[in-house]
Design a protein around this motif. Structure first.
Motif, PDB file in Angstrom:
ATOM      1  N   THR A 267       5.315   3.494  -5.659  1.00 38.07           N
ATOM      2  CA  THR A 267       5.757   3.482  -7.053  1.00 38.07           C
ATOM      3  C   THR A 267       5.537   2.085  -7.636  1.00 38.07           C
ATOM      4  O   THR A 267       5.892   1.079  -7.009  1.00 38.07           O
ATOM      5  N   VAL A 268       4.974   2.052  -8.831  1.00 36.28           N
ATOM      6  CA  VAL A 268       4.753   0.797  -9.551  1.00 36.28           C
ATOM      7  C   VAL A 268       5.585   0.847 -10.824  1.00 36.28           C
ATOM      8  O   VAL A 268       5.417   1.758 -11.644  1.00 36.28           O
ATOM      9  N   GLN A 269       6.473  -0.143 -10.999  1.00 31.58           N
ATOM     10  CA  GLN A 269       7.332  -0.214 -12.170  1.00 31.58           C
ATOM     11  C   GLN A 269       7.171  -1.580 -12.842  1.00 31.58           C
ATOM     12  O   GLN A 269       6.808  -2.566 -12.186  1.00 31.58           O
ATOM     13  N   THR A 270       7.464  -1.608 -14.127  1.00 34.49           N
ATOM     14  CA  THR A 270       7.412  -2.876 -14.875  1.00 34.49           C
ATOM     15  C   THR A 270       8.687  -3.040 -15.682  1.00 34.49           C
ATOM     16  O   THR A 270       9.288  -2.050 -16.128  1.00 34.49           O
ATOM     17  N   GLN A 271       9.092  -4.285 -15.863  1.00 31.56           N
ATOM     18  CA  GLN A 271      10.232  -4.607 -16.721  1.00 31.56           C
ATOM     19  C   GLN A 271      10.057  -6.020 -17.270  1.00 31.56           C
ATOM     20  O   GLN A 271       9.383  -6.858 -16.672  1.00 31.56           O
ATOM     21  N   ARG A 272      10.674  -6.252 -18.420  1.00 31.00           N
ATOM     22  CA  ARG A 272      10.476  -7.511 -19.143  1.00 31.00           C
ATOM     23  C   ARG A 272      11.838  -8.105 -19.493  1.00 31.00           C
ATOM     24  O   ARG A 272      12.762  -7.390 -19.870  1.00 31.00           O
ATOM     25  N   SER A 273      11.928  -9.480 -19.387  1.00 26.96           N
ATOM     26  CA  SER A 273      13.173 -10.156 -19.777  1.00 26.96           C
ATOM     27  C   SER A 273      12.918 -11.651 -19.871  1.00 26.96           C
ATOM     28  O   SER A 273      12.285 -12.238 -18.986  1.00 26.96           O
TER      29      SER A 273
ATOM     30  N   VAL B 177       7.627 -11.117 -17.152  1.00 27.43           N
ATOM     31  CA  VAL B 177       7.436  -9.698 -16.865  1.00 27.43           C
ATOM     32  C   VAL B 177       7.399  -9.541 -15.354  1.00 27.43           C
ATOM     33  O   VAL B 177       6.849 -10.391 -14.638  1.00 27.43           O
ATOM     34  N   GLN B 178       7.999  -8.484 -14.866  1.00 28.73           N
ATOM     35  CA  GLN B 178       8.048  -8.219 -13.436  1.00 28.73           C
ATOM     36  C   GLN B 178       7.317  -6.926 -13.115  1.00 28.73           C
ATOM     37  O   GLN B 178       7.500  -5.908 -13.809  1.00 28.73           O
ATOM     38  N   ILE B 179       6.480  -6.973 -12.074  1.00 26.30           N
ATOM     39  CA  ILE B 179       5.790  -5.792 -11.547  1.00 26.30           C
ATOM     40  C   ILE B 179       6.428  -5.490 -10.199  1.00 26.30           C
ATOM     41  O   ILE B 179       6.345  -6.286  -9.266  1.00 26.30           O
ATOM     42  N   ILE B 180       7.082  -4.342 -10.093  1.00 27.85           N
ATOM     43  CA  ILE B 180       7.853  -3.978  -8.899  1.00 27.85           C
ATOM     44  C   ILE B 180       7.102  -2.869  -8.170  1.00 27.85           C
ATOM     45  O   ILE B 180       6.860  -1.786  -8.737  1.00 27.85           O
TER      46      ILE B 180
ATOM     47  N   GLN C 279      13.528  -5.339   1.216  1.00 25.23           N
ATOM     48  CA  GLN C 279      13.516  -3.941   1.646  1.00 25.23           C
ATOM     49  C   GLN C 279      13.924  -3.039   0.490  1.00 25.23           C
ATOM     50  O   GLN C 279      14.747  -3.402  -0.352  1.00 25.23           O
ATOM     51  N   ASN C 280      13.315  -1.857   0.463  1.00 23.44           N
ATOM     52  CA  ASN C 280      13.649  -0.867  -0.560  1.00 23.44           C
ATOM     53  C   ASN C 280      14.849  -0.045  -0.111  1.00 23.44           C
ATOM     54  O   ASN C 280      15.083   0.134   1.090  1.00 23.44           O
ATOM     55  N   VAL C 281      15.610   0.422  -1.036  1.00 25.95           N
ATOM     56  CA  VAL C 281      16.779   1.253  -0.737  1.00 25.95           C
ATOM     57  C   VAL C 281      16.496   2.678  -1.228  1.00 25.95           C
ATOM     58  O   VAL C 281      16.093   2.859  -2.387  1.00 25.95           O
ATOM     59  N   PRO C 282      16.607   3.711  -0.385  1.00 29.22           N
ATOM     60  CA  PRO C 282      17.217   3.680   0.962  1.00 29.22           C
ATOM     61  C   PRO C 282      16.241   3.311   2.070  1.00 29.22           C
ATOM     62  O   PRO C 282      16.646   2.982   3.178  1.00 29.22           O
ATOM     63  N   ASN C 283      14.939   3.401   1.819  1.00 28.64           N
ATOM     64  CA  ASN C 283      13.990   3.059   2.874  1.00 28.64           C
ATOM     65  C   ASN C 283      12.689   2.592   2.232  1.00 28.64           C
ATOM     66  O   ASN C 283      12.415   2.863   1.055  1.00 28.64           O
ATOM     67  N   GLY C 284      11.890   1.871   3.031  1.00 32.57           N
ATOM     68  CA  GLY C 284      10.617   1.396   2.538  1.00 32.57           C
ATOM     69  C   GLY C 284      10.636  -0.096   2.226  1.00 32.57           C
ATOM     70  O   GLY C 284      11.627  -0.795   2.443  1.00 32.57           O
ATOM     71  N   ALA C 285       9.499  -0.575   1.717  1.00 33.24           N
ATOM     72  CA  ALA C 285       9.339  -1.981   1.348  1.00 33.24           C
ATOM     73  C   ALA C 285       9.357  -2.133  -0.162  1.00 33.24           C
ATOM     74  O   ALA C 285       8.988  -1.211  -0.900  1.00 33.24           O
ATOM     75  N   LYS C 286       9.761  -3.323  -0.599  1.00 38.63           N
ATOM     76  CA  LYS C 286       9.842  -3.593  -2.030  1.00 38.63           C
ATOM     77  C   LYS C 286       9.333  -5.014  -2.286  1.00 38.63           C
ATOM     78  O   LYS C 286       9.738  -5.961  -1.611  1.00 38.63           O
ATOM     79  N   THR C 287       8.425  -5.128  -3.261  1.00 37.99           N
ATOM     80  CA  THR C 287       7.862  -6.416  -3.619  1.00 37.99           C
ATOM     81  C   THR C 287       7.951  -6.595  -5.123  1.00 37.99           C
ATOM     82  O   THR C 287       7.587  -5.691  -5.891  1.00 37.99           O
ATOM     83  N   ILE C 288       8.427  -7.751  -5.568  1.00 33.92           N
ATOM     84  CA  ILE C 288       8.614  -8.036  -6.982  1.00 33.92           C
ATOM     85  C   ILE C 288       7.696  -9.193  -7.362  1.00 33.92           C
ATOM     86  O   ILE C 288       7.829 -10.303  -6.833  1.00 33.92           O
ATOM     87  N   LEU C 289       6.747  -8.937  -8.269  1.00 28.87           N
ATOM     88  CA  LEU C 289       5.846  -9.954  -8.773  1.00 28.87           C
ATOM     89  C   LEU C 289       6.348 -10.393 -10.144  1.00 28.87           C
ATOM     90  O   LEU C 289       6.550  -9.550 -11.032  1.00 28.87           O
TER      91      LEU C 289
END
Length: 454
Positions: A378-384, A388-391, A439-449
């Motif tokens: 899953t690729v998500q984006t958010q701004r603040s 900008v963050q690409i998750i 780490q992603n919740v509940p499982n997996g990896a998570k990276t925030i750019l």
């Protein structure tokens, strides 16, 4: 750097303040001592010699002390007393030693009237009834008179204040002179430190009270220059070695890939042989990718990879990357989902699109290669607040603890297991952004750019 300048100012002000304080303290102590010295010896007596002399009265054609107090009370603390008439005869006495009980000549009176009589400190008061002589115990006080010409004493009194001012100004001048010389030496040290902090060689003159410090700085600069030269030669040799090995491997690796692909599609071979050829091709592609990663991380580490930044709209940029990767053979056995916030669709980023594409694809490859199919990415984006963050998350097993520890604490860089992720860190750093692995919740990896907006 103004540390040394502040130090010198404080030193000068402190020196002047201490000097003025000592001068004032000395003058005050001198006056205090002179004032109290004249009364200290009288603190042990009930009455002063002048009071005793004034207390003498004539009664019944004889002298005696005023009957307000007894003679013992009047003479408390004194050894003896006597009164001489104009001819030197004793007309009254109190506890006068026997050997002193006689008439005195004018010469003898002149001798003891100033200081001592037979070792007794004496004070004389000329009254209408005669000369009153009062003695203290021997060795109780020190008495001495100093004679000086009036003109000399007048000159001393008139010249004392200018002399004191001259001495004070001379001391201040010496302090300022030495401080100025010290400031010049410290300014050289300051310039040397500034030069040293910029990585430039330092060569300071070894003189003055800062000679030892200047010598140490020169030695430190020489050692740093030597060490930097060694590191530079080592880094250059490393870069050249990687570039040379990559160049030497490229040609035979291309032949292996070509032959493996031919054997993979050769219908004259058995299915088992074709499968082996396919595995050879896949492993060879991994070797080629690893070599490319080594070259790229080496260039990024030493600034040899130029950034070709241009304005990129985030929405279309991410859709293209996700679509191209999803259509590639690498995405077999995985599903992908792109979720962009509305306020990020038209965000403008100043980036090197090729390097940023490489960073995102490395994260996709990491999710697919290290997890058994099926994997959902899953690729998500958010701004603040101007960023900008690409998750990027997946549903795999997540980062191994050792790998996550190495990524978070910067250990084990350039190891094959995290080389692709380390390249992501370098690309983000080159763009003024940052990356966070978790780490992603509940499982997996998570990276925030995280990237700054244009």
């Amino acid at each position: 750097m103004h540390t040394f300048a502040r130090l010198i100012r404080r030193y000068v002000l402190a020196a002047i303040s201490i000097l003025l304080f000592l001068v004032v303290l000395f003058i005050t102590s001198l006056f205090w001592f002179g004032y109290h010295a004249g009364f200290d010896w009288q603190s042990h007596m009930a009455y002063g010699t002048g009071e005793i002399a004034d207390a003498m009265i004539q009664k019944n054609n004889s002298l005696q002390l005023d009957d307000v107090h007894t003679p013992e009370q009047w003479m408390e603390g004194y050894s003896w007393a006597m009164v001489l008439d104009d001819s030197g005869r004793i007309i009254w006495q109190y506890q006068l030693p026997e050997h002193l009980n006689h008439s005195y000549t004018t010469r003898e009176v002149a001798g003891f009237s100033r200081w001592y009589l037979d070792g007794y400190p004496v004070f004389c008061h000329a009254k209408s009834y005669g000369l009153c002589v009062i003695a203290l115990p021997p060795n109780s006080i020190w008495r001495y008179s100093v004679s000086c010409s009036l003109s000399l004493m007048t000159a001393v009194l008139h010249g004392m204040f200018p002399a004191v001012l001259t001495i004070v100004f001379a001391i201040l001048f010496c302090c300022l002179l030495f401080s100025w010389q010290g400031a010049r030496s410290l300014q050289n040290i300051e310039r040397g430190l500034d030069t040293l902090s910029e990585g430039e060689p330092v060569s300071l003159p070894v003189s003055g009270f800062t000679s030892d410090l200047a010598k140490k700085l020169n030695q430190t600069s020489a050692q740093l220059q030597k060490r930097n030269e060694i590191i530079s030669r080592r880094d250059t040799a490393r870069t050249n070695w990687i570039a040379g090995v990559s160049h030497d491997i490229r040609t035979p690796l291309s032949l292996i890939l070509g032959w493996a692909e031919q054997l993979e599609h050769d219908t004259a071979l058995s299915a088992k042989t074709q499968q082996k050829a396919q595995r050879i091709r896949i492993q060879s592609e991994k070797i080629r990718s690893l070599i490319e990663d080594l070259n790229l991380t080496s260039k990024l580490q030493y600034g040899a990879q130029p950034l070709r930044c241009h304005s990129v709209i985030l929405g279309p940029f991410l859709r293209r990357i996700v679509a191209e990767f999803y259509d590639s053979p690498l995405a077999n056995g995985c599903t992908m989902d792109l979720q962009q916030a509305k306020d990020t669709e038209n965000c403008s980023l100043c980036i090197d699109s090729a390097l940023m594409t490489r960073a995102i694809e490395n994260l996709f490859n990491n999710s697919i290669r290290h997890n058994a199919a099926p994997v959902h990415v899953t690729v998500q984006t958010q701004r603040s607040h101007g960023i900008v963050q690409i998750i990027i998350t997946d549903t795999g097993t997540g980062y191994p603890p050792a790998v996550l520890h190495a990524l978070v604490h910067g250990e084990g860089e350039n190891t094959p297991h995290i080389l692709g992720l380390h390249i992501v860190e370098q690309i983000m750093e080159a763009h003024g952004g940052e990356v966070r692995f978790t780490q992603n919740v509940p499982n997996g990896a998570k990276t925030i750019l995280t990237l700054p907006l244009t």
